[in-house]
Design a protein around this motif. Structure first.
Motif: not given
Length: 431
Positions: A203-212, A410-428
């Motif tokens: 509700v808050f992420a998609m209707r009111y576009h609050v920072n997720q 593991a998160v900071a260095g071992f897995v290397g560079r990772v790319r999240p989904p391009a629109a992750d966190g962006e309300p539409y």
């Protein structure tokens, strides 16, 4: 003739060019493998009594008092494997893909085997227990949380609130199990709580576009305060508490035939209903995301929602569905902390495991299978520190911090560079 020479020179020049990321990967592998080899060498030189005992189960029984093995020989074998892997990495023979993954896994397993043998060496009264059954048990909520995170973030919604879903799921699972005298009804309560927090997130992420990201932190604070308040309202009177916070616990279910397989049987096929649901959930989520039309739509709205909208996909509807389905799995993970393990709900019962599940999502590159394997790795670290805490070779404070240190590394260095989904966190917003 000159054209042929130029072509040969051009080919040589191309062959000499290496991707910078590939060079960094090789350097990282060489450094990591060298550290592992040095540590294994130190383990081997430090062992005085080469004889250690192990059992195939989690604890010593009358039928299994332990089998003696030459621990020093095992550590030297692990050292040899690490040195071979180091040589291959230095020669740039550890390529990306399945081969590189297998080599890294072999080195990791060799290190942990050598470390465990060294920890139990020279301890004449102690026996190496099988850490795998405990690993699966402790990894169960992490896997559920990782699946929830994969579903949400593949759809473009950041779910920081997994910790809050764990807390509310644990509390309502305890209440439902106590009220209905059924551990299985506790799972229903956990699912309802997880879906409720997921609905607030949607509700808050998609209707009111609050920072997720901020929204996720707020939802965790809400869940922490709400569960603490409700817990304080439950009287200590046993005649009342038994209906609100005295749940039944899921009993292990041994699958006939399969549970008798050495090592693997007790690990995978003598677990509770939640663990079996976990196995099925990994398969279901993977198939949903990568083998169905709905999964294609989820991934499309997470990568390019505007393009998905132009072909008729209801972006926010798909995101709602993914977030609510993620709430189901997060609620099951929360139920583990009461009906799956300790029973009654205590304040902050999830103990930060929601954040470790989120780290497993990143380490697993937002793929349900790899995220689940990452969660199992963190579960193994928890089991290992609990087994080694009383040996005295390593400071207990460092052992208690080891799962979190492993998460950071593991998160900071071992897995290397990772790319999240391009629109992750962006309300539409539909234009």
């Amino acid at each position: 003739m000159s054209a042929a020479v130029a072509s040969d020179v051009e080919q040589v020049g191309v062959a000499q060019v290496r991707d910078r990321a590939d060079v960094h990967r090789q350097v990282k592998l060489v450094v990591v493998f060298a550290i592992v080899a040095v540590l294994l060498l130190w383990f081997a030189l430090d062992i005085k009594d080469p004889t250690v005992k192990y059992i195939t189960g989690e604890r010593v029984t009358a039928d299994d008092l332990g089998t003696e093995i030459n621990g020093l020989r095992i550590v030297w074998i692990c050292f040899a494997l690490a040195v071979l892997a180091l040589g291959a990495a230095a020669a740039n023979r550890v390529r990306r893909g399945i081969v590189g993954t297998l080599v890294s896994m072999v080195v990791g397993i060799a290190f942990f085997v050598g470390f465990i043998v060294w920890s139990y060496a020279d301890q004449t009264t102690l026996v190496i227990a099988n850490p795998l059954p405990g690993t699966v048990k402790l990894a169960t909520p992490l896997v559920f949380g990782a699946l929830a995170g994969c579903l949400c973030e593949r759809a473009g919604v950041i779910n920081i609130a997994i910790e809050g879903q764990f807390l509310t799921g644990a509390f309502l699972a305890s209440v439902f199990s106590s009220a209905f005298y059924s551990a299985e009804m506790g799972l229903v309560g956990g699912i309802l709580a997880g879906v409720a927090i997921a609905a607030l997130l949607a509700v808050f992420a998609m209707r009111y576009h609050v920072n997720q990201v901020v929204l996720g932190v707020v939802l965790i604070a809400l869940a922490t305060g709400l569960t603490s308040f409700l817990l304080s309202q439950i009287p200590d009177d046993p005649s009342i508490k038994q209906y609100l916070n005295d749940p039944l616990i899921l009993a292990p279910i041994a699958i006939p035939g399969l549970a008798d397989i050495p090592v693997i049987g007790p690990t995978l096929f003598n677990q509770t209903l939640l663990s079996y649901l976990m196995y099925a959930s990994v398969v279901v989520v993977t198939v949903l995301l990568f083998q169905t039309k709905w999964g294609l739509r989820v991934r499309s709205v997470g990568e390019h929602p505007m393009a998905a909208d132009t072909v008729g996909i209801k972006v926010n509807r798909i995101r709602w569905q993914a977030v609510l389905l993620g709430g189901v799995f997060a609620g099951l993970g929360g139920a583990w902390f009461t009906v799956g393990s300790t029973g009654s709900f205590d304040q902050d019962a999830s103990a930060g495991n929601g954040f470790i599940a989120l780290a497993a999502v990143i380490m697993g590159r937002w793929h349900p299978v790899w995220a689940s394997l990452s969660a199992v790795f963190f579960g193994f670290m928890w089991t290992l520190q609990s087994q080694l805490a009383f040996l005295g070779k390593i400071p207990p404070e460092l052992l208690r911090a080891s799962p979190y240190l492993a998460t950071i590394i593991a998160v900071a260095g071992f897995v290397g560079r990772v790319r999240p989904p391009a629109a992750d966190g962006e309300p539409y917003v539909k234009s």
